[in-house]
Design a protein around this motif. Structure first.
Motif, mmCIF file in Angstrom:
data_model
loop_
_atom_site.group_PDB
_atom_site.id
_atom_site.type_symbol
_atom_site.label_atom_id
_atom_site.label_comp_id
_atom_site.label_asym_id
_atom_site.label_seq_id
_atom_site.Cartn_x
_atom_site.Cartn_y
_atom_site.Cartn_z
ATOM 1 N N GLY A 120 0.823 0.230 9.418
ATOM 2 C CA GLY A 120 0.432 -0.806 8.451
ATOM 3 C C GLY A 120 -0.827 -1.540 8.861
ATOM 4 O O GLY A 120 -1.635 -1.947 8.021
ATOM 5 N N VAL A 121 -1.023 -1.696 10.163
ATOM 6 C CA VAL A 121 -2.210 -2.409 10.657
ATOM 7 C C VAL A 121 -3.444 -1.503 10.644
ATOM 8 O O VAL A 121 -4.521 -1.914 10.209
ATOM 9 N N VAL A 122 -3.293 -0.252 11.137
ATOM 10 C CA VAL A 122 -4.490 0.583 11.339
ATOM 11 C C VAL A 122 -4.929 1.327 10.070
ATOM 12 O O VAL A 122 -6.102 1.689 9.959
ATOM 13 N N LEU A 123 -4.012 1.534 9.135
ATOM 14 C CA LEU A 123 -4.402 2.290 7.935
ATOM 15 C C LEU A 123 -5.542 1.616 7.159
ATOM 16 O O LEU A 123 -6.469 2.295 6.705
ATOM 17 N N PRO A 124 -5.527 0.288 6.975
ATOM 18 C CA PRO A 124 -6.648 -0.316 6.241
ATOM 19 C C PRO A 124 -7.920 -0.476 7.065
ATOM 20 O O PRO A 124 -8.921 -0.984 6.554
ATOM 21 N N MET A 125 -7.908 -0.083 8.346
ATOM 22 C CA MET A 125 -9.072 -0.317 9.210
ATOM 23 C C MET A 125 -9.895 0.952 9.395
ATOM 24 O O MET A 125 -9.337 2.031 9.592
ATOM 25 N N GLY A 126 -11.222 0.803 9.354
ATOM 26 C CA GLY A 126 -12.100 1.951 9.559
ATOM 27 C C GLY A 126 -13.529 1.575 9.234
ATOM 28 O O GLY A 126 -13.806 0.478 8.726
ATOM 29 N N SER A 127 -14.436 2.481 9.543
ATOM 30 C CA SER A 127 -15.862 2.192 9.338
ATOM 31 C C SER A 127 -16.238 2.138 7.863
ATOM 32 O O SER A 127 -17.244 1.523 7.499
ATOM 33 N N PHE A 128 -15.482 2.831 7.013
ATOM 34 C CA PHE A 128 -15.738 2.754 5.570
ATOM 35 C C PHE A 128 -15.095 1.469 5.078
ATOM 36 O O PHE A 128 -13.883 1.297 5.141
ATOM 37 N N ASN A 129 -15.912 0.564 4.567
ATOM 38 C CA ASN A 129 -15.412 -0.754 4.184
ATOM 39 C C ASN A 129 -14.564 -0.656 2.921
ATOM 40 O O ASN A 129 -15.080 -0.599 1.820
ATOM 41 N N LEU A 130 -13.251 -0.630 3.131
ATOM 42 C CA LEU A 130 -12.314 -0.492 2.016
ATOM 43 C C LEU A 130 -11.285 -1.619 2.142
ATOM 44 O O LEU A 130 -10.518 -1.634 3.105
ATOM 45 N N PRO A 131 -11.259 -2.579 1.196
ATOM 46 C CA PRO A 131 -10.289 -3.681 1.294
ATOM 47 C C PRO A 131 -8.851 -3.150 1.329
ATOM 48 O O PRO A 131 -8.546 -2.112 0.733
ATOM 49 N N ALA A 132 -7.974 -3.895 1.994
ATOM 50 C CA ALA A 132 -6.589 -3.434 2.195
ATOM 51 C C ALA A 132 -5.883 -3.155 0.872
ATOM 52 O O ALA A 132 -5.130 -2.182 0.762
ATOM 53 N N ASP A 133 -6.143 -3.996 -0.145
ATOM 54 C CA ASP A 133 -5.423 -3.790 -1.414
ATOM 55 C C ASP A 133 -5.804 -2.451 -2.053
ATOM 56 O O ASP A 133 -4.972 -1.777 -2.662
ATOM 57 N N ARG A 134 -7.057 -2.054 -1.855
ATOM 58 C CA ARG A 134 -7.481 -0.761 -2.420
ATOM 59 C C ARG A 134 -6.900 0.402 -1.614
ATOM 60 O O ARG A 134 -6.621 1.469 -2.155
ATOM 61 N N VAL A 135 -6.727 0.174 -0.308
ATOM 62 C CA VAL A 135 -6.101 1.212 0.524
ATOM 63 C C VAL A 135 -4.666 1.439 0.057
ATOM 64 O O VAL A 135 -4.230 2.577 -0.162
ATOM 65 N N TRP A 136 -3.935 0.337 -0.122
ATOM 66 C CA TRP A 136 -2.523 0.471 -0.519
ATOM 67 C C TRP A 136 -2.408 1.021 -1.936
ATOM 68 O O TRP A 136 -1.461 1.737 -2.254
ATOM 69 N N ARG A 137 -3.373 0.674 -2.794
ATOM 70 C CA ARG A 137 -3.364 1.247 -4.146
ATOM 71 C C ARG A 137 -3.549 2.769 -4.076
ATOM 72 O O ARG A 137 -2.882 3.525 -4.782
ATOM 73 N N ALA A 138 -4.461 3.200 -3.189
ATOM 74 C CA ALA A 138 -4.679 4.648 -3.044
ATOM 75 C C ALA A 138 -3.435 5.346 -2.500
ATOM 76 O O ALA A 138 -3.149 6.487 -2.843
ATOM 77 N N VAL A 139 -2.669 4.623 -1.651
ATOM 78 C CA VAL A 139 -1.462 5.218 -1.076
ATOM 79 C C VAL A 139 -0.361 5.332 -2.127
ATOM 80 O O VAL A 139 0.231 6.396 -2.316
ATOM 81 N N ASN B 39 -0.502 4.428 -5.539
ATOM 82 C CA ASN B 39 -0.859 4.737 -6.925
ATOM 83 C C ASN B 39 -2.168 5.535 -6.949
ATOM 84 O O ASN B 39 -3.206 5.051 -7.414
ATOM 85 N N PRO B 40 -2.131 6.763 -6.429
ATOM 86 C CA PRO B 40 -3.373 7.542 -6.298
ATOM 87 C C PRO B 40 -4.101 7.738 -7.622
ATOM 88 O O PRO B 40 -5.337 7.825 -7.641
ATOM 89 N N ALA B 41 -3.366 7.779 -8.718
ATOM 90 C CA ALA B 41 -4.002 8.022 -10.015
ATOM 91 C C ALA B 41 -4.980 6.902 -10.377
ATOM 92 O O ALA B 41 -5.951 7.134 -11.118
ATOM 93 N N ALA B 42 -4.739 5.689 -9.845
ATOM 94 C CA ALA B 42 -5.604 4.558 -10.177
ATOM 95 C C ALA B 42 -6.736 4.378 -9.172
ATOM 96 O O ALA B 42 -7.568 3.478 -9.322
ATOM 97 N N ALA B 43 -6.774 5.232 -8.149
ATOM 98 C CA ALA B 43 -7.769 5.056 -7.084
ATOM 99 C C ALA B 43 -9.058 5.813 -7.408
ATOM 100 O O ALA B 43 -9.048 6.801 -8.143
ATOM 101 N N SER B 44 -10.170 5.330 -6.836
ATOM 102 C CA SER B 44 -11.451 6.011 -7.017
ATOM 103 C C SER B 44 -11.523 7.228 -6.095
ATOM 104 O O SER B 44 -10.698 7.386 -5.187
ATOM 105 N N SER B 45 -12.541 8.079 -6.316
ATOM 106 C CA SER B 45 -12.678 9.274 -5.469
ATOM 107 C C SER B 45 -12.953 8.884 -4.017
ATOM 108 O O SER B 45 -12.453 9.532 -3.089
#
Lengths: 354, 352
Positions: A46-65, A67-73
């Protein structure tokens, strides 16, 4: 077929049964501690999944996890192609290496035994490296099997020299064979093609950076088979600790059990080496942590080691991936920083018995 | 228990395919063409790439910088002793004075252990990587971000059928980056310079093949490394027409690992060793000390060393696949061999 719980000792131990086919004794306290370890793994994820060099806010990470259909490429790429495979591979490899170490320690009855210390890792590495350096064209899917051949040959050689897979002699001979094979690896690195040597060196550093679904699927069947074998031999392994006479009286075939445990340990190690290269010390450190945190009977040791190994590799890889980003420190190097002092501490503790 | 490998594999592959297709779409209106990279892969790349990421310093990043290509990210190296501990690009740091901190080009991690998310964040439309990426399971990750072409720079790599001199590799990189025109202009200017230098060499030395030259390095492991193929150094030695000693000329591989016992066979007019101006451990004095330590008194029976013709060139400035490196090596050879008096091999006697 129904699951039946048979309380053996009302306070400390129960048995989980499925018909006549499966009978696993367990202690509720062990289960609770194991559950806590699983929660720790989930918390780290839960802590490391939203972290990385690509700046992706946590809410968008969890949305991709969720609700993939609503996530961007971009979100799908980063989360589903890079981060989740890497985390899952870390958990898988950590569990495999830790269980391999726990099995080897059970066989040798020696807490210093680790597939990396007795040459199994190097045996697998030499065969895979040879395959890569001489450019055989063998597809990577076969690397675990090839690695297993190398690891098994080394284990058989060490067994042949020691006769019995028990005690410090087994470990010392293994360390000698391991050093010999390390020299062989150096020869490959000295005389191989520079491109292949560079790729071999990256692979040997033990990095989870290439993680992909393909690599996970390559390692998964070996993990399932190995972990199943480890679980199914827990009672026999516990009984074997009573000594040769008592365990034989209980129907345990000691030699066959040792062979099964060693082959399982070799298979798990070889599949790990084929997937991520040489990631040392997990098989040494995790079983000790498991004994301390969960318990020392074999079923607790296997489950606890798997969880501790997963935590160790997940933490090592996440630290290496995030702390100095974009500089990436391979998990193998981070594990060595943890493992070498731990190994020295173990040696110091046992200095009068070695 | 039955493990559902096929459904799971199918689901994951479908998801992966969707992600890959969605993410590698070229920018709107970007013209594409198909090229064959050094490993034989056919790759559709933009005709005029606007956002290039490079994953090899001296072989890819340096030539792209010299060409003024649209570079947005590059791999690099971190060493406490160099650039104040800041990341730097090998070769480009030395010969082109490139600094990440003074540019808009992003550092994306090591050339081999790069940060894949840092690359994705740059939204490149072309990635140029060394062939090693294909052998480390990392190529699919790069391909998921942008079209990726692979460069082979090992002289003995059997996969490469075309030429593999520094300038031939440079030409391929320039082509992929859409900068072939700039490359041709630089190449023409360099060819003109080389022709002028050759004229001077002939006027000064007569037949340059009378001058025997060899590279030799001592990395402190008890043996010497003598390279027949060492990027711009040996390519410019070849270009000016100097000769190699038999032990090097007849070598079957790109290098000769030579023990101290064989050193007396390395009789040349000039020996050239490499140093690193950015690292104190590799200054010429430290290298001379390593030679003395390996074989004390070696100057007495090796001609070039005895007559002060053991000379030193900056390795990092020499190694890049750029015309800047080619000019640097040419000027070095002219100043240290052609335009100075020296004791020729046949004119002197050595201790037995």
């Amino acid at each position: 077929m129904t699951a039946v719980e048979v309380p053996v000792s009302p306070r400390r131990q129960r048995t989980f049964r499925i018909g006549r086919w499966l009978s696993l004794p367990y202690r509720p306290r062990t289960i609770i501690r194991g559950a806590i370890l699983i929660l720790v793994i989930m918390a780290i994820v839960g802590v490391v999944l939203p972290m990385g060099s690509f700046n992706l806010p946590a809410d968008r990470v969890w949305r991709a996890v969720f609700n993939p259909a609503a996530a961007s490429s971009d979100e799908l790429l980063i989360v589903w192609e890079f981060r989740i495979p890497r985390i899952l591979l870390g958990i898988l490899i950590g569990a495999m290496l830790a269980v391999a170490g726990a099995l080897m320690q059970s066989v040798t009855r020696n807490g210093l035994a680790d597939p990396g210390l007795i040459g199994v890792t190097e045996g697998a590495t030499v065969v895979i490296l040879f395959t890569v350096i001489i450019d055989t064209g063998i597809p990577p899917q076969w690397y675990p099997a090839l690695g297993m051949v190398g690891g098994a040959l080394v284990a058989a050689f060490v067994l042949f020299l020691t006769r019995r897979a028990v005690g410090v002699k087994f470990v010392l001979i293994g360390i000698g064979v391991s050093a010999f094979l390390s020299a062989g690896i150096s020869i490959f690195l000295t005389y191989g093609n520079i491109s292949q040597v560079q790729s071999a060196m990256v692979w040997m550093a033990g990095s989870l950076a290439p993680a992909s679904w393909d690599i996970i699927l390559r390692a998964l069947p070996w993990a399932i088979a190995g972990l199943a074998a480890a679980v199914l031999t827990t009672r026999a392994t516990d009984a074997s600790l009573l000594g040769h006479t008592a365990s034989t009286a209980l129907g345990i075939r000691g030699f066959r059990l040792r062979i099964i445990l060693i082959v399982t340990s070799v298979a798990l190690t070889a599949a790990s080496v084929a997937a991520v290269g040489t990631l040392g010390f997990v098989g040494l450190v995790a079983p000790h942590l498991a004994r301390f945190l969960v318990g020392a009977n074999q079923s607790a040791l296997i489950a606890g080691s798997a969880a501790c190994g997963a935590v160790l590799v997940l933490l090592a890889d996440s630290l290496g991936r995030l702390v100095f980003a974009p500089i990436q420190i391979p998990a193998g190097i981070v594990m060595a920083l943890i493992g070498v002092p731990f190994f020295l501490w173990l040696l110091w503790r046992r200095r009068h018995t070695l | 228990m039955r493990f559902p490998s096929r459904p799971l594999r199918g689901l994951l592959l479908a998801l992966g395919s969707i992600v890959a297709v969605m993410s590698v779409q070229p920018a709107f209106g970007q013209a594409m063409r198909t090229v064959t990279d050094d490993t034989g892969r056919e790759v559709a790349i933009p005709v005029d790439p606007q956002r290039i990421v490079s994953l090899r310093g001296e072989q890819i990043t340096a030539p792209l910088l010299e060409l003024g290509a649209n570079l947005v990210g590059a791999g690099g190296v971190v060493s406490p002793a160099i650039n104040g501990g800041q990341p730097y690009v090998r070769g480009a740091f030395d010969i082109l004075d490139f600094r990440f901190e003074a540019s808009t080009i992003a550092f994306v991690g090591g050339d081999n252990d790069f940060d894949i998310e840092a690359i994705a964040a740059l939204r490149p439309d072309l990635i140029i990587a060394p062939a090693v990426a294909a052998a480390t399971d990392r190529l699919p990750q790069l391909e998921a971000i942008a079209p990726t072409v692979l460069l082979i720079f090992a002289t003995n790599d059997p996969r490469l059928t075309g030429g593999n001199t520094s300038l031939e590799r440079y030409r391929r990189v320039a082509d992929w980056a859409g900068r072939l025109e700039q490359f041709n202009a630089l190449e023409a200017a360099f060819a003109d310079r080389l022709a002028r230098y050759r004229t001077i060499v002939e006027a000064t030395l007569g037949d340059p093949a009378r001058v025997v030259v060899s590279h030799i390095d001592n990395h402190g492991v008890g043996t010497y490394q003598v390279l027949r193929h060492y990027d711009m150094l040996t390519e410019m030695i070849d270009a000016l027409g100097f000769a190699y000693p038999a032990i090097v000329a007849e070598a079957t591989g790109p290098s000769v690992a030579m023990s101290a016992e064989l050193l007396p066979q390395l009789q040349t007019d000039f020996l050239i060793s490499t140093f690193r101006s950015a690292s104190e451990n590799d200054y010429p004095d430290a290298i001379r000390a390593r030679f003395d330590e390996t074989l004390p008194g070696w100057q007495e029976f090796v001609h070039a060393a005895k007559y002060g013709q053991h000379i030193f060139i900056d390795r990092e400035q020499m190694r890049t696949a750029t015309f800047a490196s080619a000019r640097y090596v040419l000027d070095f050879l002219m100043a240290n061999i052609v335009l100075r008096p020296f004791t020729a091999l046949g004119e002197a006697t050595l201790a037995p």
